[in-house]
Motif scaffolding. Sequence first.
Motif, PDB file in Angstrom:
ATOM      1  N   ALA A  64       0.831  -1.183   0.158  1.00 33.81           N
ATOM      2  CA  ALA A  64       0.036   0.181   0.018  1.00 33.81           C
ATOM      3  C   ALA A  64       0.901   1.300   0.073  1.00 33.81           C
ATOM      4  N   ILE A  65       0.619   2.144  -0.929  1.00 35.05           N
ATOM      5  CA  ILE A  65       1.354   3.402  -0.867  1.00 35.05           C
ATOM      6  C   ILE A  65       0.279   4.646  -0.443  1.00 35.05           C
ATOM      7  N   ASP A  66       0.854   5.102   0.589  1.00 36.87           N
ATOM      8  CA  ASP A  66       0.002   6.151   1.379  1.00 36.87           C
ATOM      9  C   ASP A  66       0.388   7.393   0.556  1.00 36.87           C
ATOM     10  N   ALA A  67      -0.660   7.971  -0.401  1.00 37.70           N
ATOM     11  CA  ALA A  67      -0.279   9.038  -1.015  1.00 37.70           C
ATOM     12  C   ALA A  67      -0.944  10.124  -0.701  1.00 37.70           C
ATOM     13  N   VAL A  68      -1.548  10.229   0.727  1.00 38.41           N
ATOM     14  CA  VAL A  68      -2.369  11.169   1.056  1.00 38.41           C
ATOM     15  C   VAL A  68      -1.534  12.575   1.169  1.00 38.41           C
ATOM     16  N   GLN A  69      -0.400  12.690   1.252  1.00 37.65           N
ATOM     17  CA  GLN A  69       0.323  13.990   1.410  1.00 37.65           C
ATOM     18  C   GLN A  69       1.262  14.215  -0.048  1.00 37.65           C
ATOM     19  N   THR A  70       1.459  13.254  -0.696  1.00 37.29           N
ATOM     20  CA  THR A  70       2.211  13.309  -1.854  1.00 37.29           C
ATOM     21  C   THR A  70       1.351  13.020  -2.944  1.00 37.29           C
ATOM     22  N   TRP A  90       0.954  11.856 -10.361  1.00 39.78           N
ATOM     23  CA  TRP A  90      -0.529  11.927  -9.551  1.00 39.78           C
ATOM     24  C   TRP A  90      -0.372  11.313  -8.249  1.00 39.78           C
ATOM     25  N   PHE A  91       0.477  10.276  -8.033  1.00 39.71           N
ATOM     26  CA  PHE A  91       0.431   9.719  -6.794  1.00 39.71           C
ATOM     27  C   PHE A  91       1.742   9.703  -6.113  1.00 39.71           C
ATOM     28  N   GLY A  92       2.694  10.285  -6.803  1.00 45.04           N
ATOM     29  CA  GLY A  92       4.088  10.312  -6.042  1.00 45.04           C
ATOM     30  C   GLY A  92       4.965   9.035  -5.943  1.00 45.04           C
ATOM     31  N   PRO A 122       1.889  -0.213  -7.137  1.00 48.38           N
ATOM     32  CA  PRO A 122       1.260  -0.860  -5.701  1.00 48.38           C
ATOM     33  C   PRO A 122      -0.053  -1.571  -5.783  1.00 48.38           C
ATOM     34  N   ASP A 123      -0.447  -2.380  -4.780  1.00 47.68           N
ATOM     35  CA  ASP A 123      -1.772  -2.875  -4.916  1.00 47.68           C
ATOM     36  C   ASP A 123      -2.909  -2.043  -4.223  1.00 47.68           C
ATOM     37  N   ILE A 124      -2.505  -1.013  -3.335  1.00 50.78           N
ATOM     38  CA  ILE A 124      -3.593   0.147  -2.876  1.00 50.78           C
ATOM     39  C   ILE A 124      -2.795   1.306  -2.732  1.00 50.78           C
ATOM     40  N   ILE A 125      -3.455   2.062  -3.009  1.00 47.50           N
ATOM     41  CA  ILE A 125      -3.262   3.736  -2.976  1.00 47.50           C
ATOM     42  C   ILE A 125      -4.075   4.375  -2.196  1.00 47.50           C
ATOM     43  N   THR A 126      -3.718   5.131  -1.112  1.00 47.73           N
ATOM     44  CA  THR A 126      -4.496   5.920  -0.404  1.00 47.73           C
ATOM     45  C   THR A 126      -4.277   7.390  -0.489  1.00 47.73           C
ATOM     46  N   LEU A 127      -5.379   8.449  -0.702  1.00 48.05           N
ATOM     47  CA  LEU A 127      -5.430   9.720  -1.095  1.00 48.05           C
ATOM     48  C   LEU A 127      -6.158  10.373  -0.080  1.00 48.05           C
ATOM     49  N   ALA A 128      -6.055  11.627   0.100  1.00 44.94           N
ATOM     50  CA  ALA A 128      -6.947  12.420   0.791  1.00 44.94           C
ATOM     51  C   ALA A 128      -6.395  14.082   0.309  1.00 44.94           C
ATOM     52  N   LYS A 129      -5.776  14.905   1.490  1.00 47.02           N
ATOM     53  CA  LYS A 129      -5.529  16.337   1.442  1.00 47.02           C
ATOM     54  C   LYS A 129      -5.949  16.893   0.037  1.00 47.02           C
ATOM     55  N   GLY A 130      -4.984  16.844  -0.951  1.00 46.99           N
ATOM     56  CA  GLY A 130      -5.250  17.553  -2.214  1.00 46.99           C
ATOM     57  C   GLY A 130      -6.463  17.342  -2.991  1.00 46.99           C
ATOM     58  N   LEU A 131      -6.978  16.015  -2.858  1.00 47.54           N
ATOM     59  CA  LEU A 131      -7.815  15.200  -3.732  1.00 47.54           C
ATOM     60  C   LEU A 131      -9.146  16.102  -3.882  1.00 47.54           C
ATOM     61  N   GLY A 132      -9.417  16.611  -2.645  1.00 49.39           N
ATOM     62  CA  GLY A 132     -10.944  17.259  -2.659  1.00 49.39           C
ATOM     63  C   GLY A 132     -10.743  18.891  -3.019  1.00 49.39           C
ATOM     64  N   GLY A 133      -9.438  19.375  -3.219  1.00 53.25           N
ATOM     65  CA  GLY A 133      -9.355  20.664  -3.822  1.00 53.25           C
ATOM     66  C   GLY A 133      -9.620  21.552  -2.440  1.00 53.25           C
TER      67      GLY A 133
END
Length: 388
Positions: free
Chosen positions: A213-219, A227-229, A237-248
Amino acid sequence: MNTQERWHASMQNNYGVPAITLSKGEGITVWDEDGKKYLDFLGGIATNILGHAHPAIVKAVSKQIEELSHVSNLYGHKPGVELAEKLRSFTGDPTARVFFCNSGAEANEAAIKISRLTGRVQIVAALGGFHGRTAGALSITGQEAKRKPFEPLLPKVKFVPYGDIKAMKRTISKRTSMVILEPIQGENGVVVPPDGYLEEVRELCDKKGALLAIDAVQTGMGRTGEWFGYELEGITPDIITLAKGLGGGLPLGAMITLGKKVPAFKPGEHGSTFGGNPISCAAANAAVDFIVKKDLLEKVAISGEFLKAQLSKIPGVTSVRGQGLLLGIVLESNVANDVAMKAQQNGLLINAPAKNVIRIAPALIVDKKELREFVEIFDRTLNEVLNG
Ligand SMILES: Cc1ncc(COP(=O)(O)O)c(C=O)c1O
């Protein structure tokens, strides 16, 4: 009572009392309640990807709230489907499937739960890593001081030094369900792993049948010029997690699964009332479309190189690490807190994730003039701190 005193009297003290109260923002400029102006080079900690009050986001959110605001997860809506399709296309993997939530911690909670569906329990994470404050996400956060008061947390989590492939090799086993790593450790002071590290971890995961899993929340979302750092590392990866910039700038998180190795949630196994709501998705669609239309990923990479070159020349700076517009300015001495405070007085918002590191994560729309202005204020501020 002024706003600080009212905050102190009515809020939990988990953030302390903020020194300033912001009341307005436009682009990468914000104003406090007394009308003082600041250059925002922290961007809501890597979140306001198009800055403040961006017309594309204002328009999309206003239109969406007039049409449809909340539907619960019993019903579908187009902004969500459109965003999931876009994220899927950015991964380049037609098997990608998206789960929307509200935050980075929730995205990682979803990753933890889905990893349990492999039938394995052990998770390997990195020392210094940060994955969020909820109980599950905190369990895999490699910062003891943050975990300690809340233990016992989830069992069977093992921590290894970040970037140390030998330690990873010794720790990962056939009992490991998931290895979770940030491509760059943001909260730990913008720490970059050695070249090839993620690729070797990918190989180890494949060997032991563990998910990566790649935690791309900040990157993520273009901050590093990708896109994902993780793309420059040449891994999937098998899993990518996102937040922060995602919602603008609006609350939105996502967990994306890729490929056939990851189990899939069945109906009823996971959910979120507000996760992926139409308004946050409309904001995200607008932000993503703008990034694509204006070729911002390329500009981010160029801006990052410009900043690295300029900042490295400043007396008192040892090095500049990170990628694109997620940079850690490493100082010769442990004065980062003083620098961040002085910068605020000088009309610049930055922060100090470590004693000797200043982090910057401005909006991706930052222009050359603003980059130059930042370098000038930062140079002056550091000089004032170091030389009185
Ligand atoms: C890499 C990473 N993961 C997870 C989180 C947690 O995100 P949130 O605060 O949205 O729960 C953060 C927040 O800083 C982060 O940097």
